[in-house]
Design an enzyme around this catalytic site. Structure first.
Site, PDB file in Angstrom:
ATOM      1  CD  GLU A  31      -1.405  -0.075   3.640  1.00 55.20           C
ATOM      2  OE1 GLU A  31      -2.586  -0.284   3.345  1.00 55.20           O
ATOM      3  OE2 GLU A  31      -1.015   0.089   4.818  1.00 55.20           O
ATOM      4  N   GLY A  68      -4.276  -0.906   6.529  1.00 55.72           N
ATOM      5  CA  GLY A  68      -4.391  -1.957   5.523  1.00 55.72           C
ATOM      6  C   GLY A  68      -3.948  -3.313   6.019  1.00 55.72           C
TER       7      GLY A  68
END
Length: 505
Positions: free
Chosen positions: A294, A388
């Protein structure tokens, strides 16, 4: 800025941040750009915060709700939180002032998996944004938007918001254009979804720019302010030890034939330990690596420079100031190796599972059965949010959690009888690593996991204490699948709250 705002219609809407902030009414829901301190609006949030302070001083109620991609910077989260005027914040934050408002109860915080946020807002789980406030690096002649240093949820905020405010930032390199892959999915919501067509980390499936309805754009703000980039701490002995355990583990997986010589796509959270792992990879014999993650960190830039990392897919940068400057100066080169996607794609569980991602994320604590708490200190004090980590942990081919074995100078153990808050269950956690060692939990039943975790991961100061708890739990529990002494399961946390240490006297 003429070349940055190449569309005459958009150029006609240029105004000051204060004038743009005056367009926002009390109670507005705002979708901001920004992810890990990159690509967030720099001028508008402080101007809005000033308007909120003026209203408060006049005895008027003025509160907003704020969505982002993830964490931002003091100019956004900090400035807004300090006014006391943030009603709701989602999905992730790391600002001290915002954290204080959340823990004080003045701001509601909905801690959502990052890959879910866009879809949940689109589906109506949350109120749809009245405004999207998005930083871009340029506006093309045909009115499309060149993203800046993060993508996050920008595509969704632009689609759903009634009104759009754009910040065009000339600090962001013009050579970022072409680095982004903006996928507009067919059937974004059930039952019309189709598979995300990514079969390798380097696949490009979208376009280089963001779309926006020109009729919704009510203001354009010029800025040249840099992203708020924070230097990483020097790699310490504990981080190096954890990194070495993980690298030895990966080498063993290659030797055993479980994963290929160039590993599988790598994901890591942000921080000192992940950068130690990346530094270890830099000095290893591993080649032709890839990353499906991410955020792009300093260590990934080093790996690209060395020719060891062929492609890194993410949604944002999380770079130190020196590396952010390096990225801006050499974006034309790095866009050949880096892809920035919307976060519902960078963190997409379907893609993560298909690619066989190897994940590595930080934790606050784990218990002896492998449950992980990554968000709440002592069960109630929110730190940052799940971010995440859940997206990757639940779908990874191998999921790892890393942490020093103690905190607060040894007064807190990172391995406890029972975690005080659960973010990642034992069912999803494959490997736990501290500077003491690595516990491979795959294929083990709970009592087997407990023995491995106690032996491999617990600090010596706490090892006998936890072993004693486990043995007494096994001896007194009627049921032997997951033995616990419920009256003592959280006693370590209670002891810390009462005495300042988890250690028994």
């Amino acid at each position: 800025m003429a070349e940055r705002i190449a569309n005459a219609s958009f150029a006609s809407k240029v105004m000051s941040a204060s004038d743009a902030a005056a367009l926002v009414p009390n109670g507005a829901v705002i979708g901001f750009s920004g992810f890990t301190g990159s690509g967030y609006p720099k001028e508008f949030p402080p101007a809005l915060a000033q308007r909120m302070r003026v209203a408060r001083d006049a005895g008027e109620d003025f509160r907003i709700s704020a969505y982002t991609g993830a964490s931002t910077a003091p100019e956004l989260d900090g400035a807004l939180a300090e006014t006391g005027g943030v009603q709701l914040r989602s999905p992730y934050q790391s600002d001290p002032s915002m954290r204080k408002a959340i823990n004080a109860g003045t701001t509601y915080y909905s801690d959502v998996h990052l890959s879910f946020m866009a879809g949940q807002v689109a589906a109506g789980f949350f109120p749809k944004p009245d405004f999207a406030v998005i930083e871009v690096s340029a506006i093309t002649a045909d009115g499309e938007l060149v993203p800046s240093s993060s993508v996050g949820n920008n595509r969704t905020w632009l689609e759903l918001a009634d009104k759009v405010i754009l910040e065009v930032n000339s600090w962001q390199s013009e050579d970022l254009r072409g680095m982004h892959d903006i996928y507009y999915p067919i059937g974004a919501l059930p039952p019309n979804r189709v598979p995300v067509p990514i079969t390798s980390a380097g696949d490009r499936i979208g376009q280089a720019t963001l779309k926006v309805d020109p009729a919704k754009v009510v203001a354009v703000i010029k800025t040249s302010d840099p992203d708020r980039n924070t230097p990483f701490k020097p790699i310490d002995d504990d981080s190096r030890a954890i990194a070495n355990y993980l690298l030895d583990f990966l080498h063993y997986q290659v030797k055993s034939g479980l994963i290929p010589k160039n590993l599988l796509p790598l994901q890591s959270g942000v921080g000192n330990i992940p950068n130690a792992v990346l530094d270890g990879l830099l000095h290893s014999d591993l080649e032709n690596l890839s990353s499906y993650t991410e955020v792009i960190q300093d260590g990934m830039i080093d790996l690209i420079d060395a020719g060891k990392l062929t492609v890194a897919s993410a949604t944002a940068f999380s770079l130190s100031p020196d590396y952010a400057h390096k990225m801006n100066e050499n974006a034309a080169f790095y866009r050949k190796h880096i892809i920035l996607r919307p976060q519902d794609i960078s963190n997409n569980g379907e893609v993560i599972r298909r690619l066989g991602v190897i994940s590595s994320n930080g934790m606050i604590e784990a218990d002896m059965y492998g449950n992980v708490n990554s968000t709440h200190v002592m069960g109630t004090r929110m730190m940052n949010g799940i971010g995440g980590s859940g997206d990757f942990t639940r779908s990874a081919f191998i999921s790892c959690f890393v942490s020093p074995s103690t905190a607060k100078g040894g007064k807190i153990s990172a391995i406890v009888p029972m975690v005080s808050h659960v973010d990642h269950t034992e069912h999803d956690v494959h490997v736990i690593i501290t500077e003491q060692g690595l516990a491979d939990l795959r294929g083990l039943a709970p009592r087997q996991r407990a023995k491995v975790i106690i032996e491999k991961c617990v600090h010596p100061d706490y090892r006998e204490q936890l072993k004693d708890y486990y043995e007494r739990a096994c001896a007194t529990s009627t049921f032997q699948q997951t033995p616990h002494i419920l009256s003592e399961a959280l006693s370590w946390h209670e002891r810390f709250n009462e005495t300042g240490s988890m250690l028994q006297a």
